[in-house]
Design an enzyme around this catalytic site. Structure first.
Site, PDB file in Angstrom:
ATOM      1  N   CYS A 111      -6.212   0.158  13.982  1.00 51.84           N
ATOM      2  CA  CYS A 111      -4.888  -0.301  13.537  1.00 51.84           C
ATOM      3  C   CYS A 111      -3.780  -0.008  14.553  1.00 51.84           C
ATOM      4  O   CYS A 111      -2.875  -0.824  14.730  1.00 51.84           O
ATOM      5  CB  CYS A 111      -4.533   0.282  12.178  1.00 51.84           C
ATOM      6  SG  CYS A 111      -4.508   2.079  12.095  1.00 51.84           S
ATOM      7  N   ASP A 345       1.577  -5.422   8.635  1.00 52.53           N
ATOM      8  CA  ASP A 345       0.433  -4.548   8.379  1.00 52.53           C
ATOM      9  C   ASP A 345      -0.818  -5.124   9.059  1.00 52.53           C
ATOM     10  O   ASP A 345      -1.185  -6.270   8.798  1.00 52.53           O
ATOM     11  CB  ASP A 345       0.212  -4.454   6.868  1.00 52.53           C
ATOM     12  CG  ASP A 345      -0.778  -3.386   6.468  1.00 52.53           C
ATOM     13  OD1 ASP A 345      -1.560  -2.939   7.336  1.00 52.53           O
ATOM     14  OD2 ASP A 345      -0.786  -2.994   5.289  1.00 52.53           O
ATOM     15  N   HIS A 347      -3.928  -4.075   8.652  1.00 56.94           N
ATOM     16  CA  HIS A 347      -5.144  -3.608   7.992  1.00 56.94           C
ATOM     17  C   HIS A 347      -5.939  -4.691   7.275  1.00 56.94           C
ATOM     18  O   HIS A 347      -7.012  -4.404   6.744  1.00 56.94           O
ATOM     19  CB  HIS A 347      -4.802  -2.490   7.005  1.00 56.94           C
ATOM     20  CG  HIS A 347      -4.302  -1.252   7.668  1.00 56.94           C
ATOM     21  ND1 HIS A 347      -2.955  -1.042   7.932  1.00 56.94           N
ATOM     22  CD2 HIS A 347      -4.946  -0.172   8.150  1.00 56.94           C
ATOM     23  CE1 HIS A 347      -2.816   0.125   8.528  1.00 56.94           C
ATOM     24  NE2 HIS A 347      -3.991   0.672   8.683  1.00 56.94           N
TER      25      HIS A 347
END
Length: 459
Positions: A111, A345, A347
């Site tokens: 990440c 994000d 993820h």
């Protein structure tokens, strides 16, 4: 046979991790993000207002229910188009196997590399396209029929964002004139912009040849003791990005470089040296530079005294974002509203896209839904980035940020500093620009190992 069996086990583990992370994070992407209509929204130096000048009925919680259509549609669409136009780089699966491993996905560990890629991508967007650029297809992303984003999923995401601002009403349908404008033929400028848009994304492709792809970044990380599957901190990623840009061979990338601050200090002469490296003596030939500053916004928890400075940084158009997040969970911060940070994000695990093919699908590289997080929940370790097109830009930026640092600092020392001269003038070893046999010097290796444990000097 034993090695083959191990590889198969690793591949099964990768598949399981991909499925787990999609189950774990996909619900976050589908939840509504609520924006106040009484506060400005800042996105990388651009300011958006969702408040109407007309009197509005208030709900019991104080939010506006009745807002003039023209005000909402204009500001919401402008913000959405700007946000969606930022390049979104997430976990991927089923990409070519990473060298010296059986991994074909970065789920669960990549990440911070992804958020670092997003920061660099924004720097390249500023360099080649400018801050005013937006992707013409941004507001049509709901028409995507790609494998990664089904039209149903994206439509729900974009509708939820609009609903959070319009009191739950249906999203405003584009006017006939607007649709006709979107269908018009691109002029030369738009065609050039689209070429660079695709080229920038292709540099981050998940295959070994891509200059800033995961495979290349991992190779540079090995020089600092990192391997595929390890977790990378924001400071280590800053140095990896510097090496990746320095080693890039694409002629288009020879006009840009990266400087990483040493011990929370930007040395002006070192920045100028990096701008002049491998270029002619004329100022017109100087490289643009992305300045990365690894910092720590407190001890174990983020110090709220730094909030105004972070908001000030994200209010600058030459800011390329902040790599930060929560503990062991990295986000790319690009804006704020009130005391909440707006982020993308990484993820969500998406399928591999071969960016080497002509007209590869773009939709999965653009996030349809912004997310917000309270500043107090931010992990104190982060890396801040700025873009300077030339020396004049650097001088102006250093002056502006120095004033901001002084005015926002409640402590004796600012978060970081700009000083004149070279790092060697202050008894620090300067980082060599080019090394034949090793990408990192011994001094850099020591510094990276120290950063990898996230040990910062707190002033």
């Amino acid at each position: 046979m034993e090695a083959t069996g191990t590889d198969e086990v690793e591949k099964l583990k990768s598949k399981f991790m991909s499925a787990w992370h999609n189950m774990k994070y996909s619900w976050v992407l589908k939840t509504k993000t609520y924006f106040s209509r009484n506060s400005a929204v800042i996105l990388l130096g651009k300011c958006y207002h969702f408040k109407s000048d007309e009197p509005s009925e208030l709900s019991p919680d104080g939010s506006c229910l009745d807002i003039v259509d023209t005000v909402i549609s204009g500001n919401v669409e402008e913000f959405r188009k700007d946000f969606i136009s930022r390049i979104w780089l997430t976990y991927r699966e089923d990409f070519p196997q990473i060298k010296d491993s059986a991994l074909t996905t970065d789920c669960g560990w990549g990440c911070t590399l992804r958020t670092g890629q997003m920061l660099l991508a924004q720097g390249l967007v500023l360099h080649f396209l400018g801050r005013a650029w937006t992707w013409p297809g941004a507001l049509n992303i709901e028409n995507s029929d790609s494998e990664s984003w089904t039209s149903h999923t994206v439509k729900k995401l974009t509708a939820s964002f609009d609903a959070s601002l319009t009191g739950g009403r249906e999203p405003k349908v584009l006017s006939k004139d607007h649709k006709e404008a979107l269908k018009r033929d691109c002029d030369d400028s738009e065609m050039r912009d689209e070429v660079y848009h695709r080229k920038i994304i292709s540099w981050f492709g998940d295959s070994p040849p891509a200059s800033f792809g995961l495979h290349q970044l991992i190779e540079y990380g090995k020089k600092s003791g990192k391997t595929a599957g390890d977790w990378y901190g924001p400071a280590v990623v800053a140095h990896i990005l510097r090496k990746a840009v320095e080693e890039a061979r694409d002629p288009e990338l020879q006009g840009i470089t990266i400087y990483v601050a040493q011990d929370c200090t930007v040395y002006s002469s070192d920045v100028v040296d990096r701008q002049c490296s491998s270029m002619g003596s004329e100022k017109a030939d100087m490289k643009a530079v992305i300045i990365l500053v690894p910092v720590r916004l407190g001890g174990e928890r983020t110090n709220m005294d730094y909030l105004e400075f972070v908001k000030g940084i994200l209010s600058l158009e030459y800011c390329v974002g902040v790599v930060g997040g929560k503990p062991k969970q990295s986000y790319y911060f690009a804006g704020f509203q009130d005391d909440s940070l707006i982020y993308m994000d990484p993820h969500y695990c998406q399928s591999f896209v071969d960016v080497s093919i002509k007209d590869f699908p773009l939709e999965s590289f653009h996030c349809p839904s912004p997310k917000k997080m309270s500043f107090k929940n931010m992990d104190p370790s982060c890396t801040i980035g700025f873009y300077c097109r030339n020396m004049k830009d650097f001088e102006r930026i250093s002056e502006e940020i120095t004033k901001m640092l002084k005015s926002s600092s409640k402590e004796k020392y600012p978060l970081f500093t700009f000083v004149k001269g070279h790092s060697r003038d202050y008894d620090f070893a300067s980082s060599p620009l080019h090394e034949e046999n090793d990408l990192f010097s011994e001094e850099e290796k020591k510094r990276l190992k120290r950063f990898s444990t996230e040990e910062f000097v707190l002033l």
